[in-house]
Design a protein around this motif. Structure first.
Motif, PDB file in Angstrom:
ATOM      1  N   GLY A   1      35.440  34.355  37.674  1.00  0.00           N
ATOM      2  CA  GLY A   1      36.362  34.932  36.700  1.00  0.00           C
ATOM      3  C   GLY A   1      35.983  34.571  35.277  1.00  0.00           C
ATOM      4  N   LEU A   2      35.555  33.340  35.070  1.00  0.00           N
ATOM      5  CA  LEU A   2      35.160  32.864  33.743  1.00  0.00           C
ATOM      6  C   LEU A   2      33.999  33.659  33.181  1.00  0.00           C
ATOM      7  CD1 LEU A   2      35.201  30.616  31.502  1.00  0.00           C
ATOM      8  CD2 LEU A   2      33.613  29.349  32.942  1.00  0.00           C
TER       9      LEU A   2
ATOM     10  N   TRP B   1      41.467  41.449  37.220  1.00  0.00           N
ATOM     11  CA  TRP B   1      41.505  40.215  38.013  1.00  0.00           C
ATOM     12  C   TRP B   1      42.853  40.019  38.684  1.00  0.00           C
ATOM     13  CZ3 TRP B   1      37.130  38.839  39.527  1.00  0.00           C
ATOM     14  CH2 TRP B   1      36.006  38.943  38.715  1.00  0.00           C
ATOM     15  N   GLY B   2      43.923  40.544  38.069  1.00  0.00           N
ATOM     16  CA  GLY B   2      45.220  40.478  38.732  1.00  0.00           C
ATOM     17  C   GLY B   2      45.241  41.315  40.003  1.00  0.00           C
ATOM     18  N   ILE B   3      44.670  42.512  39.939  1.00  0.00           N
ATOM     19  CA  ILE B   3      44.590  43.378  41.119  1.00  0.00           C
ATOM     20  C   ILE B   3      43.746  42.727  42.195  1.00  0.00           C
ATOM     21  CG2 ILE B   3      43.669  45.564  41.991  1.00  0.00           C
ATOM     22  CD1 ILE B   3      44.503  46.798  39.293  1.00  0.00           C
ATOM     23  N   ILE B   4      42.631  42.116  41.783  1.00  0.00           N
ATOM     24  CA  ILE B   4      41.745  41.487  42.761  1.00  0.00           C
ATOM     25  C   ILE B   4      42.425  40.282  43.409  1.00  0.00           C
ATOM     26  CG2 ILE B   4      39.551  40.254  43.036  1.00  0.00           C
ATOM     27  CD1 ILE B   4      38.513  42.083  40.758  1.00  0.00           C
TER      28      ILE B   4
ATOM     29  N   LEU C   1      40.539  33.159  40.190  1.00  0.00           N
ATOM     30  CA  LEU C   1      39.893  34.189  39.377  1.00  0.00           C
ATOM     31  C   LEU C   1      40.628  34.376  38.057  1.00  0.00           C
ATOM     32  CD1 LEU C   1      39.251  36.796  42.206  1.00  0.00           C
ATOM     33  CD2 LEU C   1      37.476  35.514  40.985  1.00  0.00           C
ATOM     34  N   LEU C   2      41.969  34.386  38.118  1.00  0.00           N
ATOM     35  CA  LEU C   2      42.769  34.522  36.904  1.00  0.00           C
ATOM     36  C   LEU C   2      42.646  33.293  36.013  1.00  0.00           C
ATOM     37  CD1 LEU C   2      46.025  36.197  38.256  1.00  0.00           C
ATOM     38  CD2 LEU C   2      44.410  37.172  36.612  1.00  0.00           C
ATOM     39  N   ILE C   3      42.586  32.121  36.639  1.00  0.00           N
ATOM     40  CA  ILE C   3      42.405  30.890  35.866  1.00  0.00           C
ATOM     41  C   ILE C   3      41.079  30.930  35.113  1.00  0.00           C
ATOM     42  CG2 ILE C   3      42.071  28.385  36.037  1.00  0.00           C
ATOM     43  CD1 ILE C   3      43.944  28.444  38.476  1.00  0.00           C
ATOM     44  N   GLY C   4      40.021  31.315  35.831  1.00  0.00           N
ATOM     45  CA  GLY C   4      38.713  31.415  35.190  1.00  0.00           C
ATOM     46  C   GLY C   4      38.683  32.483  34.112  1.00  0.00           C
TER      47      GLY C   4
ATOM     48  N   LEU D   1      46.153  34.572  48.232  1.00  0.00           N
ATOM     49  CA  LEU D   1      46.617  34.634  46.849  1.00  0.00           C
ATOM     50  C   LEU D   1      46.288  33.354  46.093  1.00  0.00           C
ATOM     51  CD1 LEU D   1      50.145  36.286  47.239  1.00  0.00           C
ATOM     52  CD2 LEU D   1      48.133  37.288  46.146  1.00  0.00           C
ATOM     53  N   ILE D   2      46.436  32.224  46.760  1.00  0.00           N
ATOM     54  CA  ILE D   2      46.122  30.944  46.109  1.00  0.00           C
ATOM     55  C   ILE D   2      44.642  30.878  45.745  1.00  0.00           C
ATOM     56  CG2 ILE D   2      45.936  28.458  46.516  1.00  0.00           C
ATOM     57  CD1 ILE D   2      48.518  28.669  48.150  1.00  0.00           C
TER      58      ILE D   2
END
Length: 266
Positions: free
Chosen positions: A169-170, A190-193, A35-38, A29-30
């Motif tokens: 992600g970006l 991206w949350g699911i991933i 991915l979410l940050i990007g 998860l970390i």
């Protein structure tokens, strides 16, 4: 409480009340959270295309170095050249085959940030989501497998995957936004991933904790082969889309940064 410290062999050791399989999921998860940050940076900030390409180039170099000097080297030491090589080629072949099928459905340019990103429709939306899952699962499995080595996570693999996930992600979020995707779709994907990354890391540990080291090594090599095929098929094209003169140098800087990290922690 869960305590962490850097061990002399470059792993991040974990002690406390959390079982190792749960710890594997947490590390996944970390790493996946990058991915979410990007994606947030790509959606809310106006990032120049050359900067996106440069970040992707650096991430590609980091991952390639981690594959060579951490994952494949470990697989070779545990099982020898033949299982490591067969696993590596199998992983690359499996990724390429699935990626080819997804390409036919419109997911070919899922990490592209420019206008080449596929236009919005239901078929390509599902293919994009499936393609993103395909890209992230091997990386997360590697984290789970690394915990099998005495209950320690590979710091090099964790850092490499986290750093490479940010440009993924970006770039993809920028492309999705330009193709007409709404925020709920982009961050939903991206949350699911990110969640699947945690599940994959959990599975990497839980499914292989009682198998022989040779099979663990072969599985690590399979994941490594899939990751390299992913880099070549999806990350490098974005990194060199605008092919400015520094792209190769930036890729090399990513590679040498991960290389130094590997050597500094061993």
């Amino acid at each position: 409480y869960l305590y962490h410290y850097f061990s002399s062999n470059g792993n991040l050791e974990s002690y406390g009340m959390i079982p190792l399989n749960a710890q594997a999921g947490l590390w996944g998860l970390i790493a996946g959270s990058a991915l979410l940050i990007g994606a947030a940076a790509g959606y809310f900030l106006k990032v120049p295309k050359k900067i996106v390409a440069s970040i992707m180039a650096f991430g590609s170099g980091v991952l390639i170095s981690a594959l060579a000097f951490d994952l494949m080297d470990e697989a070779y030491k545990m099982s020898g050249i033949v299982p490591a090589a067969l696993g590596f080629i199998s992983g690359a072949s499996l990724f390429t085959g699935i990626n080819f099928l997804l390409t036919l459905k419109g997911a070919r340019h899922r990490k592209r940030s420019g206008t080449i990103h596929p236009k919005k429709n239901e078929t390509t939306g599902l293919a994009l989501a499936a393609g993103a899952l395909l890209d992230g699962i091997p990386e997360s499995i590697v984290l789970g497998l690394s915990l099998l080595k005495g209950g320690t996570i590979s710091l090099v693999a964790l850092v490499a995957i986290f750093l490479s996930n940010i440009p993924e992600g970006l770039s993809s979020a920028i492309g999705m936004k330009r193709s007409g995707r709404k925020a709920i779709y982009i961050f939903g994907v991206w949350g699911i991933i990110t969640l699947v990354s945690g599940i994959s890391a959990f599975a990497g540990y839980a499914l292989f904790r009682n198998v022989a080291p040779a099979y663990v090594a072969a599985s690590t090599a399979v994941a490594a082969g899939a990751i390299l095929a992913m880099i070549a098929d999806t990350m490098i094209p974005e990194a060199f889309e605008d092919a400015h003169v520094l792209s190769g140098l930036i890729t090399a800087l990513g590679f040498i940064s991960a290389f130094f990290l590997t050597k500094a922690l061993t």
